[in-house]
Design an enzyme around this catalytic site. Structure first.
Site, short mmCIF file in Angstrom:
data_model
loop_
_atom_site.label_atom_id
_atom_site.label_comp_id
_atom_site.label_asym_id
_atom_site.label_seq_id
_atom_site.Cartn_x
_atom_site.Cartn_y
_atom_site.Cartn_z
N GLU A 75 -12.77 2.16 10.00
CA GLU A 75 -12.37 2.21 11.42
C GLU A 75 -11.80 0.87 11.86
OE1 GLU A 75 -14.50 2.44 15.82
OE2 GLU A 75 -15.70 2.77 14.03
N ASP A 134 -7.91 0.48 13.00
CA ASP A 134 -7.58 -0.01 14.33
C ASP A 134 -6.46 -1.05 14.25
OD1 ASP A 134 -8.04 -0.49 17.22
OD2 ASP A 134 -8.89 -2.39 16.54
N GLU A 160 -9.25 6.48 13.48
CA GLU A 160 -8.93 5.13 13.01
C GLU A 160 -9.36 4.95 11.56
OE1 GLU A 160 -9.10 2.48 17.09
OE2 GLU A 160 -10.98 2.91 16.05
#
Length: 180
Positions: A45, A49, A121
């Site tokens: 994640e 991102d 993400e």
């Protein structure tokens, strides 16, 4: 839906299917399955991102060649915000393959916006590690082009105060006065 069906539905082909699986493991799943030989999706994640910020930034830079930095930043923020990413996760059917613990399942964790955003993400991070930036761009750009059209149509790149002020000036011919 299994991982192969998920890949097919999203035109993805992972070399390392374990990366995709890790992207879809919510921390609650490992809390309840401590013997599972796996990691949760939080590190992916984090990577996803950063990759999304770049890919969306590049998309906007190339599409809006005359726009100033401030507007591009607001558009990128509107596109990579939690609600937008959660919507994209639903469109990709991530909720159907997300592994969550029993408690998370009971409280509708598969539909929780924060979980969907994190998983989206993480999938982006997994694609990046497995296939590189070009594959992320190929996967993400069509999704974000559609989301961009919605952002522009609804002016989601503008904060509520700016939207109110513009509406008042256009429709009432006055500028609001704010008192605290």
């Amino acid at each position: 839906m299994n991982l192969i069906e998920f890949q097919d539905a999203n035109s993805l082909t992972f070399e390392d299917l374990a990366l995709l699986r890790r992207a879809l493991i919510h921390p609650s799943y490992l809390n309840e399955n401590p013997l599972a030989d796996a990691e949760d999706n939080q590190r992916l994640e984090f990577l996803g991102d950063a990759v999304l910020d770049f890919v969306v930034g590049e998309m906007l830079y190339n599409r809006f060649t005359e726009e100033q930095e401030g507007r591009l930043t607001r558009l990128r923020s509107a596109l990579v915000r939690t609600e937008t990413l959660a919507s994209l996760a639903l469109r990709c059917q991530i909720n159907e393959v997300l592994l969550v613990g029993h408690g998370e399942e009971e409280t509708h964790g598969r539909e929780r916006i924060s979980n969907l955003c994190a998983a989206f993400e993480a999938v982006i991070g997994a694609i990046y590690l497995d296939q590189g930036l070009a594959a992320v761009t190929a996967f993400a750009t069509p999704h974000f082009e559609q989301a961009l059209n919605e952002v522009l149509a609804h002016e989601y790149d503008k904060d509520p105060k700016s939207r109110l002020q513009e509406w008042c000036q256009k429709n009432l011919k006055v500028t609001p006065v704010y008192e605290i």
